[in-house]
Write an enzyme that holds these catalytic residues in place. Structure first.
Site, PDB file in Angstrom:
ATOM      1  N   ARG A  60      -7.510  -0.331   7.007  1.00 23.39           N
ATOM      2  CA  ARG A  60      -7.859  -0.301   5.591  1.00 23.39           C
ATOM      3  C   ARG A  60      -7.000  -1.258   4.765  1.00 23.39           C
ATOM      4  O   ARG A  60      -7.491  -1.848   3.803  1.00 23.39           O
ATOM      5  CB  ARG A  60      -7.761   1.130   5.052  1.00 23.39           C
ATOM      6  N   GLU A  87       1.248   3.439   5.926  1.00 20.14           N
ATOM      7  CA  GLU A  87       1.301   4.591   5.037  1.00 20.14           C
ATOM      8  C   GLU A  87       2.336   5.591   5.547  1.00 20.14           C
ATOM      9  O   GLU A  87       2.718   5.574   6.727  1.00 20.14           O
ATOM     10  CB  GLU A  87      -0.095   5.248   4.970  1.00 20.14           C
TER      11      GLU A  87
END
Length: 228
Positions: A60, A87
């Protein structure tokens, strides 16, 4: 005066489904692609030219970077991917629906896991299903380095060596740098750059697909910050 641009990836498929994502590799949603496209258009309109790009090893963020650079006519610039910009790892919460987790564990507990600076989520063990230790993209890492869960404090500690060894030297050389990454890895860098306290960082939000532009002086102090 070097420029540093942060872009949190566009909406992902699991953002759309309200699931804890972390290190799970999910794609952009249709809206996420549109957000990344708009980010690239804003960068082109602002006339910002980059010398180096950085992103995580998660799809992403990589796609957001590529779409934004393509829209701004800069897909050709050097690019480095690193797990250190991933992340925050949400541990055993990954894959769970956030609303259902709140019903199961209590809203206050889930809010603490999500937003506190130094409270860890329930951890995954290396042999648990879904552990990143088993993924090929992390095969070159010492298995003890691969987290079973992180808070923002640990995420900052994980990001900073890469900042010090790669990103900061580029900026000190006068290069313009773009980082397409994630809400928490970018929050960690924002905390460091802006000197935000442990208490205040809890309320900082990073909008998906919105470029944040920093003008930095020769000591990498923030001279100006602008959201495009």
């Amino acid at each position: 005066m070097p420029k540093l641009v942060f872009i949190r990836h566009g909406q992902s498929e699991w953002n759309l489904e309200n699931l804890f994502t972390g290190w799970v590799d999910v794609d952009l949603s249709e809206k996420g692609v549109q957000e990344a496209t708009e980010a690239g258009k804003k960068l082109k309109e602002a006339g910002i030219e980059f010398d180096q790009a950085y992103t995580s090893v998660l799809t992403r963020a990589i796609k957001t970077l590529h779409i934004a650079l393509e829209e701004s006519g800069q897909l050709w610039i050097p690019e480095t991917k690193t797990w250190r910009l991933n992340e925050r790892h949400y541990g055993a919460l990954q894959g769970q629906n956030k609303k259902e987790a709140a019903e199961k564990f209590g809203e206050d507990q889930v809010h603490t896991w999500r937003r506190s600076y130094d409270v860890l989520p329930p951890l995954l063990k290396a042999d648990d299903e879904g552990s990143a230790v088993k993924e090929r993209r992390y095969a070159n890492l010492d298995p003890h380095v691969v987290p079973g869960g992180e808070n923002l404090k640990v995420t900052l500690e994980r990001v900073m060596p890469f900042w010090e060894d790669h990103i900061a030297p580029d900026l000190l050389d006068g290069k313009n740098v773009i980082i397409a990454a994630h809400g928490n890895s970018l929050r960690a860098l924002t905390k460091y750059l802006e000197g935000i306290s442990d208490d205040d960082i809890v309320s900082l939000e990073m909008a998906t697909g919105q470029p944040v532009v920093y003008d930095l002086d020769d000591k990498l102090n923030v001279v100006n910050k602008e959201k495009l």
